[in-house]
Structure formats: C-alpha cells, structure tokens
Motif scaffolding. Structure first.
Motif, short mmCIF file in Angstrom:
data_model
loop_
_atom_site.label_atom_id
_atom_site.label_comp_id
_atom_site.label_asym_id
_atom_site.label_seq_id
_atom_site.Cartn_x
_atom_site.Cartn_y
_atom_site.Cartn_z
N VAL A 184 -16.33 9.98 29.70
CA VAL A 184 -14.90 9.74 29.49
C VAL A 184 -14.73 8.72 28.37
O VAL A 184 -15.44 7.70 28.35
N ILE A 185 -13.81 9.01 27.46
CA ILE A 185 -13.46 8.02 26.43
C ILE A 185 -12.05 7.54 26.73
O ILE A 185 -11.11 8.34 26.78
N MET A 186 -11.93 6.24 26.98
CA MET A 186 -10.62 5.66 27.26
C MET A 186 -10.10 4.98 26.01
O MET A 186 -10.80 4.17 25.39
N LEU A 187 -8.88 5.32 25.64
CA LEU A 187 -8.21 4.68 24.50
C LEU A 187 -7.16 3.75 25.06
O LEU A 187 -6.22 4.18 25.73
N GLU A 196 -1.39 10.02 21.36
CA GLU A 196 -1.93 11.38 21.54
C GLU A 196 -2.72 11.86 20.31
O GLU A 196 -3.75 12.49 20.43
N LYS A 197 -2.20 11.55 19.12
CA LYS A 197 -2.86 12.06 17.90
C LYS A 197 -4.29 11.51 17.77
O LYS A 197 -5.16 12.16 17.20
N HIS A 198 -4.53 10.33 18.33
CA HIS A 198 -5.87 9.75 18.28
C HIS A 198 -6.81 10.47 19.24
O HIS A 198 -8.03 10.55 19.00
N ILE A 199 -6.23 11.00 20.33
CA ILE A 199 -7.03 11.82 21.24
C ILE A 199 -7.49 13.07 20.49
O ILE A 199 -8.66 13.44 20.53
N GLU A 200 -6.54 13.67 19.78
CA GLU A 200 -6.85 14.91 19.03
C GLU A 200 -7.97 14.67 18.01
O GLU A 200 -8.88 15.49 17.86
N GLU A 201 -7.91 13.54 17.32
CA GLU A 201 -8.95 13.23 16.31
C GLU A 201 -10.33 13.19 16.95
O GLU A 201 -11.30 13.74 16.40
N ILE A 211 -10.85 12.67 27.20
CA ILE A 211 -10.38 11.57 26.35
C ILE A 211 -8.94 11.27 26.76
O ILE A 211 -8.11 12.17 26.81
N MET A 212 -8.69 10.02 27.10
CA MET A 212 -7.39 9.70 27.69
C MET A 212 -6.90 8.33 27.25
O MET A 212 -7.69 7.44 26.91
#
Length: 248
Positions: A184-187, A196-201, A211-212
């Motif tokens: 899991v990657i937590m932002l 959200e756009k950083h999740i997409e990247e 990724i959340m």
C-alpha cells in the motif's frame, strides 16, 4: 497564564484541555483547530518563520515550541526574553508525557488523563489482522517518506503496518522505484496536499498496488488529536482488512 503556541497540534490540545482565547494569545497560521476558537487568536507567522516582534508585543508568560516544527535559532532568540517550553514527540509515550505536562502546567490534569486514556483505547482497538507493507509519502518533487524515528512511523506500527523505510531515519528523499516493496502506498493530505491526480501518476508505475490518500492529521498530529480519530482508524482498518483478504 498567557501562552503563545508555535505548534498547530499543541494549540489544538490547549483548547481541548479547556484553555480559552484569553489564555492562548498567539498562534501560527497553521494552527487551524478548533476552528471557531483559533480564529480569535492573533497569528504570529508560520511555524518556520515566527514574527518575534509580534510575540514580544503580546508579552506571553509561556511559549510552547517543538524541536522538529520550529527553527532552533528562532526559538533560542525567544528564550532570551521569555519562558519557552520545547517539546519533542517521537513516540506514543512522548505524547503521553506531553499531555501530562500540559495538564500539570495549566492545572488540567484530569482532562489530560481523559485524553491519554482515550488515545490508548483507540490505538489498542485499531489493529490490522495481518501484516501490510506500507510506504507513507509526505512530499512530492522530490518524494519524501518517513523513517523509524518519527511519530507517523510509531502510529503506523501501532496499527500493524510495516513501514518499508523503517531502516531509514527522519524524512528521507526517495525515488518512485524505491516503492516496489510496498503493498500500500499512502499519500498524506499534508504537508504536501496530495490529490487524486497524484494517485494516477503512481498508478502508471504500480497498477497493482493500493494507492490512497490518508488523513495526514490522524497520523502526524500529536497532542489530543488522535483521541478524535477513532472512527477514521476503524474505517481505514476495515478497508485494509478487505484489501488484504482480496489479494491474499
């Protein structure tokens, strides 16, 4: 006692312990909780660029600072004229003593103890039922994460996450490829406001990973804040248990 707080989570704790705007007479622009009370408290700059003249004009009896959040030279300059309490919170135990000391300082021992018990109760209940490897990002360009000597790391571990950067210290810079090991990657929602756009990247590199965006305050605000995060942690853990079940 008139107090100036240079630390957002401590400002919140002071009001939670029952202090009023007549006692908390100065705060940083990042001190945003509790909203309806801090709006009446004068701002004295940011956590890293304190306006010393503004603080002098307020003539506080006590200034509350933090080793990590404030700049050493600025805090030392204040120490020449004022009583300054410098806090340092890296563990759950440190947080316990922070609240205990604030309780003692402001004669709010009982309230401090109620918050401490609530925090332990929440962290005891918030447990994932299997090991999940996590990377927790606090910054972008460059990506920065958290090492094992941080409060965020302690909260993650307490809940049952394994920080893949636990062999590092403080807030190391990392590359996208360093995230390969994480389930899991937590932002974090702060200090960098991930969206959200950083999740997409990141999904372009790691389509398989979860990724959340997570509530940065729930993981990094020491003081009384965790006492209010019970529901948040409960939902997060339910989501993680579901995720783990699905993939394993």
């Amino acid at each position: 006692m008139k107090v100036v707080s240079l630390v957002p989570s401590i400002t919140e704790a002071l009001f939670d312990l029952g202090l009023t705007e007549n006692e908390v007479i100065g705060r940083t622009k990042f001190c945003i909780h509790p909203k309806e009370k801090v709006k009446n408290v004068p701002r004295i700059g940011g956590t890293k660029n304190i306006n010393i003249d503004k603080i002098r004009a307020l003539q506080p009896d006590l200034i509350l600072a933090n080793k990590e959040e404030n700049i050493k030279e600025q805090v030392e300059a204040l120490m020449n004229d004022f009583k300054v309490m410098v806090t340092n919170v890296e563990t759950i135990e440190d947080n316990y003593y922070l609240l205990k000391n604030l309780g003692k300082t402001f004669h709010k021992e009982d309230k401090a103890q109620v918050f401490n018990l609530k925090i332990y109760e929440i962290l005891n209940q918030a447990k994932i039922n299997s090991n999940i490897k996590v990377a927790y990002l606090i910054w972008k360009n460059p990506y920065m994460t958290i090492g094992s000597d941080t409060f965020i790391h302690k909260i993650l571990s307490e809940i049952g996450f394994e920080n893949i950067f636990k062999n590092r210290t403080r807030y190391p810079e990392i590359q996208t490829e360093d995230l390969a090991e994480a389930d899991v990657i937590m932002l974090s929602s702060e200090p960098f406001p991930f969206k959200e756009k950083h999740i997409e990247e990141l999904k372009e590199f790691y389509p398989e990973k979860k990724i959340m965006i997570v509530d940065g305050e729930a993981f990094s605000w020491y003081g009384t804040h965790i006492a209010k995060c019970g529901d948040y942690f409960e939902e997060l853990i339910a989501e993680m248990n579901l995720f783990k079940h699905k993939f394993h």
